[in-house]
Design an enzyme around this catalytic site. Structure first.
Site, short mmCIF file in Angstrom:
data_model
loop_
_atom_site.label_atom_id
_atom_site.label_comp_id
_atom_site.label_asym_id
_atom_site.label_seq_id
_atom_site.Cartn_x
_atom_site.Cartn_y
_atom_site.Cartn_z
CG PHE A 118 -33.69 -27.78 -0.91
CD1 PHE A 118 -34.19 -26.55 -1.29
CD2 PHE A 118 -32.38 -27.82 -0.45
CE1 PHE A 118 -33.43 -25.40 -1.25
CE2 PHE A 118 -31.60 -26.67 -0.40
CZ PHE A 118 -32.12 -25.46 -0.80
CB CYS A 119 -34.51 -26.63 -5.19
SG CYS A 119 -34.18 -25.78 -6.76
CB VAL A 120 -35.46 -29.33 -9.16
CG1 VAL A 120 -34.18 -30.07 -8.80
CG2 VAL A 120 -36.16 -30.03 -10.32
#
Length: 496
Positions: free
Chosen positions: A305-307
């Protein structure tokens, strides 16, 4: 006999006319051009810009003339288009009270003037975008709704409560001052393990960087391959396990998945030496190895998720370069791999700012989570900063309980070397997408070597990871990809 509004309009007009005259005089006084180079002289550029600005100023003066000449006679007249759906000015007093109606209109007119001035600036696209961002920040900050003396709702509430709302607001302000950040939710309403992050599980492994949580099965049979989840390293682990009705972890466990989830350590000065390679080796790859060892599976399914997705993809590229076949599939939720269009965050990053960070913490140190939190909030300042300033400090109303915003406020620190490597090689130089342009864990990073099936999700209104940027990952991975575009924003879109 002149009216006060006529005098004010003349005063404004005089100010602008004098400034225009000075600009014309300065421009015509002999600014040197680049003689003989075949290009337009500098003075011509300046004169053109001056003329453009003068036209905008005159338009602004006309708007102010109309405002001042009619503000007393036309209370409640239709608001400028920009204010029609502006929640800051939704209260009746902003249109029914001539004084506040005038203040609102002056503010909206000035904001529009500033925006047009920036839009017309003869600068390159990136510089213009940076100016637009800065102008919006300034414009949102000076909104009359943000100040007690020009907020009719706050003033009325203070009168109705005999000043108690002011006392309550100051109390909330002092509490937030002690925290060092603006409260977005009632943080006393949540307790990890009690009413948030309640899916049953246990820590089965830890090292200096992570704890790995394995969640208890909820079905009689489970799939042979486990699921390893890598959340963003800048927040706590439970974004995908908020409460039972919006917990992806519980959903996956109920579907027969054996779920492992990485919990990143909140970095202290003692751990300020950790690098991007450490986050791959001690974080992602260690979690994958432990999940395989515990379950006996040949390979695992993964989700980032995301970074966390950026870290996961980097780790998969390293494993592919080393010929290690440990992963069967990858899911990327609102993740950037190609940073060509990194949204407004990218506008805040320059060679100078990155070099400054590298000098300060690049060899060791800590980037505090609350600093990153403020940056992300500033991207939507009206919703994530000023709304809470007004409701809490001016009106004395504590924010309601909201699990997602509780998580959003529960940030973690990052080690300086890791953060500096990430920002330089992604946002600044966009090297991660280029095969072999970066080296991690002694292996060249080539995302095209990731040949496993990939599920890529983006949120339409994401202000952190523009959806087209998330979509660009399809072109970087060589396995079969499935792309899904959802609604809402960076976090809410994923949870929904």
């Amino acid at each position: 006999m002149t009216t006060p509004q006529d005098d004010s309009a003349k005063w404004l007009a005089t100010i602008f006319e004098n400034s225009q005259a000075m600009m014309r005089q300065f421009a015509q006084s002999g600014m040197p051009g680049a003689a003989g180079d075949g290009k337009t002289a500098v003075s011509d550029h300046f004169l053109a810009a001056s003329k453009q600005l003068a036209e905008m100023q005159q338009s602004y003066v006309r708007q102010m003339n109309e405002l001042w000449s009619g503000m007393w006679q036309l209370p409640g007249a239709p608001a400028p288009p920009a204010a029609q759906d502006d929640r800051r000015f939704s209260a009746e007093a902003w249109t029914q009270d001539a004084r506040f109606d005038a203040v609102k209109r002056m503010y909206l007119g000035y904001s529009e003037f500033l925006q047009h001035a920036v839009d017309a600036a003869p600068v390159d696209g990136r510089t213009k975008a940076q100016l637009q961002f800065a102008t919006r920040q300034y414009s949102e900050a000076i909104s009359p709704a943000n100040f007690f003396a020009t907020n009719p709702e706050a003033m009325q509430l203070a009168a109705e409560t005999g000043g108690q709302s002011i006392i309550d607001g100051m109390t909330l302000f002092v509490e937030d001052l002690a925290k060092g950040r603006i409260s977005m939710t009632d943080e006393s309403a949540f307790e990890i393990g009690k009413n948030i992050a309640v899916t049953e599980g246990a820590v089965v492994f830890e090292n200096e960087l992570i704890q790995l949580i394995q969640y208890a099965p909820r079905t009689k049979q489970v799939h042979s391959r486990p699921l390893v989840i890598v959340p963003p390293a800048i927040n706590k682990f439970y974004i995908l396990d908020l409460q039972p009705d919006n917990s992806f972890v519980q959903y996956a466990v109920d579907a027969g998945q054996t779920v492992f989830l990485v919990s990143w350590r909140n970095i202290t000065p003692e751990l300020g030496h950790l690098t991007w390679d450490d986050y791959l080796q001690l974080g992602v790859m260690s979690a994958i190895d432990v999940a395989r060892d515990i379950t006996g599976a040949d390979r695992v399914n993964t989700l980032g998720f995301c970074v966390g997705g950026t870290l996961l993809a980097s780790a998969l590229a390293v494993m592919a370069a080393k010929g290690e076949d440990r992963v069967a599939s990858v899911t990327l939720l609102t993740t950037m791999l190609d940073y060509s269009d990194s949204g407004e965050i990218g506008l805040l990053i320059s060679e100078q700012s990155v070099a400054s960070r590298e000098q300060a913490i690049g060899s060791g140190g800590v980037l505090e989570g609350k600093e990153l939190g403020f940056v992300f909030s500033s991207l939507r300042a009206n919703d994530l900063i000023w709304q809470y300033v007004v409701n809490s400090y001016l009106k004395g109303k504590a924010p309601p309980a909201f699990d997602l915003l509780y998580w959003n406020s529960d940030g973690t620190n990052l080690p300086g070397p890791m953060f500096c490597w990430y920002v330089r090689n992604t946002y600044l130089e966009n090297k991660l997408r280029v095969p072999g342009a970066t080296v991690a864990c002694d292996a060249p990073v080539d995302l095209s070597k990731i040949a496993v099936p990939a599920y890529i999700y983006a949120s339409r209104d994401d202000h952190i990871v523009p959806w087209r940027t998330a979509y660009a990952s399809n072109e970087l991975l060589s396995g079969e990809t499935t792309f899904i575009l959802g609604a809402s924003g960076h976090i809410a879109g994923v949870i929904n």
